[in-house]
Structures are given as C-alpha cells and as structure tokens.
Design an enzyme around this catalytic site. Sequence first.
Site, mmCIF file in Angstrom:
data_model
loop_
_atom_site.group_PDB
_atom_site.id
_atom_site.type_symbol
_atom_site.label_atom_id
_atom_site.label_comp_id
_atom_site.label_asym_id
_atom_site.label_seq_id
_atom_site.Cartn_x
_atom_site.Cartn_y
_atom_site.Cartn_z
ATOM 1 N N ASP A 188 42.972 49.627 34.297
ATOM 2 C CA ASP A 188 44.156 50.474 34.512
ATOM 3 C C ASP A 188 43.835 51.912 34.113
ATOM 4 O OD1 ASP A 188 44.764 50.991 31.689
ATOM 5 O OD2 ASP A 188 45.495 48.933 31.549
ATOM 6 N N HIS A 192 34.484 48.355 33.096
ATOM 7 C CA HIS A 192 34.653 47.324 34.125
ATOM 8 C C HIS A 192 35.271 47.869 35.411
ATOM 9 C CE1 HIS A 192 34.546 44.058 30.737
ATOM 10 N NE2 HIS A 192 33.365 44.543 31.031
HETATM 11 P P1 OAD Z 1 41.361 39.067 26.735
HETATM 12 O O1 OAD Z 1 42.530 38.574 27.504
HETATM 13 O O2 OAD Z 1 40.156 38.206 26.651
HETATM 14 O O3 OAD Z 1 41.809 39.362 25.237
HETATM 15 C C1 OAD Z 1 42.983 40.072 24.984
HETATM 16 C C2 OAD Z 1 43.111 40.280 23.501
HETATM 17 O O4 OAD Z 1 44.279 41.061 23.300
HETATM 18 C C3 OAD Z 1 43.263 38.993 22.690
HETATM 19 O O5 OAD Z 1 42.423 39.037 21.560
HETATM 20 C C4 OAD Z 1 44.742 39.019 22.276
HETATM 21 O O6 OAD Z 1 44.990 38.426 20.998
HETATM 22 C C5 OAD Z 1 45.007 40.508 22.223
HETATM 23 N N1 OAD Z 1 46.417 40.893 22.374
HETATM 24 C C6 OAD Z 1 47.437 40.262 23.017
HETATM 25 N N2 OAD Z 1 48.576 40.974 22.932
HETATM 26 C C7 OAD Z 1 48.275 42.099 22.232
HETATM 27 C C8 OAD Z 1 49.023 43.243 21.820
HETATM 28 N N3 OAD Z 1 50.315 43.386 22.110
HETATM 29 N N4 OAD Z 1 48.369 44.193 21.113
HETATM 30 C C9 OAD Z 1 47.051 44.073 20.808
HETATM 31 N N5 OAD Z 1 46.302 43.029 21.177
HETATM 32 C C10 OAD Z 1 46.899 42.050 21.884
HETATM 33 O O7 OAD Z 1 41.008 40.529 27.314
HETATM 34 P P2 OAD Z 1 39.672 41.391 27.155
HETATM 35 O O8 OAD Z 1 39.006 41.136 25.848
HETATM 36 O O9 OAD Z 1 40.021 42.778 27.518
HETATM 37 O O10 OAD Z 1 36.943 41.699 32.904
HETATM 38 O O11 OAD Z 1 38.794 40.777 28.311
HETATM 39 C C11 OAD Z 1 37.555 41.337 28.627
HETATM 40 C C12 OAD Z 1 37.287 41.253 30.106
HETATM 41 O O12 OAD Z 1 37.491 39.915 30.558
HETATM 42 C C13 OAD Z 1 38.255 42.046 30.954
HETATM 43 O O13 OAD Z 1 37.872 43.406 31.063
HETATM 44 C C14 OAD Z 1 38.185 41.368 32.277
HETATM 45 C C15 OAD Z 1 38.261 39.941 31.794
HETATM 46 O O14 OAD Z 1 37.789 38.959 32.594
HETATM 47 C C16 OAD Z 1 36.845 41.723 34.249
HETATM 48 O O15 OAD Z 1 37.752 41.391 34.982
HETATM 49 C C17 OAD Z 1 35.515 42.184 34.745
#
Ligand code: OAD
Length: 236
Positions: free
Chosen positions: A90, A105
């Site tokens: 985003d 990404h």
């Molecule tokens: P994830 O969905 O794996 O992790 C999201 C994290 O955000 C988790 O640790 C949650 O506990 C946390 N979370 C949830 N609500 C929250 C809030 N209100 N405030 C803070 N944290 C919160 O997402 P990513 O780690 O970003 O890649 O995933 C990495 C990559 O996997 C993404 O960029 C995407 C995905 O597949 C691609 O699509 C290439």
Amino acid sequence: MKKHLVILTGAGVSAESGFATFRDTGGLWEQYDVNDVASIEGWYRNRKLVLEFYNQRRAQLKDAKPNAAHVAMAQLEKDYRVDVITQNVDNLHERAGSTRVLHLHGELTKVRPENGIYDRTESEAEVIDVGYRPVILGDLAPNGSQLRPHIVFFGEAVPNIGKAIDLVEQADILLIVGSSLQVYPAAGLYRYARNDCPIYVIDPKPVPISDPRVTFIQDVATKGMARFVELVEVND
Ligand code: OAD
C-alpha cells in the site's frame, strides 16, 4: 546530526486502516491460496485471477486512510533521519507524509510488462503508475507484453533487499512494527543492525526474535507508536 531511525513495517501497521493482515485469523491467506494469487507460478497459471486479486486490493486502497501509526512515523522525521522499509504494497506511509520509503514487496499502484527489462536490470523505466485503476487481461505495455502487478511474487527475487540491508546496517535505532517475521529475506533484516543498535518491536502478538537488543512493545501499532515515541524521548 540527527540519529538514523530505520523502521521495518509489515501488514500490522495498516491493520487499523482497515486492511486485513495475511496470517492472522481472518487474514488474507485464509481467504485465498497464496500460491494462486501471490506466486509467480500462480501468475502463469491464471493471470486473470491474479489481476482481479490485485484490482480488489487497489480499489480498497483508494478509500483507505493512513492511521496514527503511519502519521507518527512521518512526524518522527522532525527529530530523526527516518527511513521506512516496508513489506506493504500500500502507499499509506507516503500518504501520511513519510519521505523516504523503500518498498520490499512492490507497490499496488504500479504495473509493468511481464516480459520487460525490470527483472534483468531493476530499471523502473517500464514501470507504469496506474493509480487505483483496474488492469485486465489484454492490457498491454508499450512493448506489447501483458501488464502485471509491480509486486514481488513468492518465487521471485527481492530487488530492494540490498538497499534495505545497507539501511539497517546504518541504523542508530531499529523499529519493527506489525510483521510476523515469517517471510524471508525481510524477516532476517534485523540481524544486520550494529551490535549497539537498540531494536524495538511493536506487535500485539509475540514475535519470534530472541535477541538481547530487543525491547518488545506488545500492542497495536497506533498505541505502540505512542509508547515508542515516549521511550525514545526518554533515552535520547
Ligand atoms: P503477517 O500477516 O504475516 O503478520 C502481521 C503481523 O501484524 C502479525 O504479527 C500480527 O500480530 C500483527 N498485527 C495485527 N494487527 C496489528 C495491529 N493493529 N498493529 C500492529 N500489529 C498488528 O504480515 P507480514 O509480516 O507483513 O508478501 O507478511 C509479510 C509478507 O507476507 C507480506 O509482505 C506479503 C505476505 O505474504 C507478499 O505478498 C509478497
């Protein structure tokens, strides 16, 4: 001289803007198979499905707004040299006012030819800004090839990882917000921080880092950022 604050963000930073994360309950990977909509094999199997998936995400982004966590990160530029490295596709960091944002990404609002120069050269010359408009099968780039999302699919290299490593190595403070740290190479970036670099992690759930440099702020991004700002004000 301003201290260098490097911030690594994941889907959690945009959760309070109404975007589902990927791996939480109710997350996107419960509704869709990642191999269908976010892998390079999925793209060649069914381009229409992948284009539709990203068209939906793009349309949703148009109406989303940055939240207080994005804004707090942008405001920290007053006191720090801030670089945001985001795994998010985003543009909420930019819309909140952050001026240095490195997308690991890819970006939802951009597309490029599926057979073009980017994969060989990382040159953005053929990358096209489509804003929030949908892209369909048959929409061709000037070089005649199908337009594809400017997204790093699973199975593809992460072109900006070298720049991200350089930034983390230079950090005086590293802050990680809203990432489950399940996806490499982004998940391993913190290891490049200097031995004396404090690392803060904001996430409502425990994140799998065991490192003596880490201070955990177990909260959502908006509240966690307010706490982080208090903590660094005291320590600096
Ligand atoms: P994830 O969905 O794996 O992790 C999201 C994290 O955000 C988790 O640790 C949650 O506990 C946390 N979370 C949830 N609500 C929250 C809030 N209100 N405030 C803070 N944290 C919160 O997402 P990513 O780690 O970003 O890649 O995933 C990495 C990559 O996997 C993404 O960029 C995407 C995905 O597949 C691609 O699509 C290439």
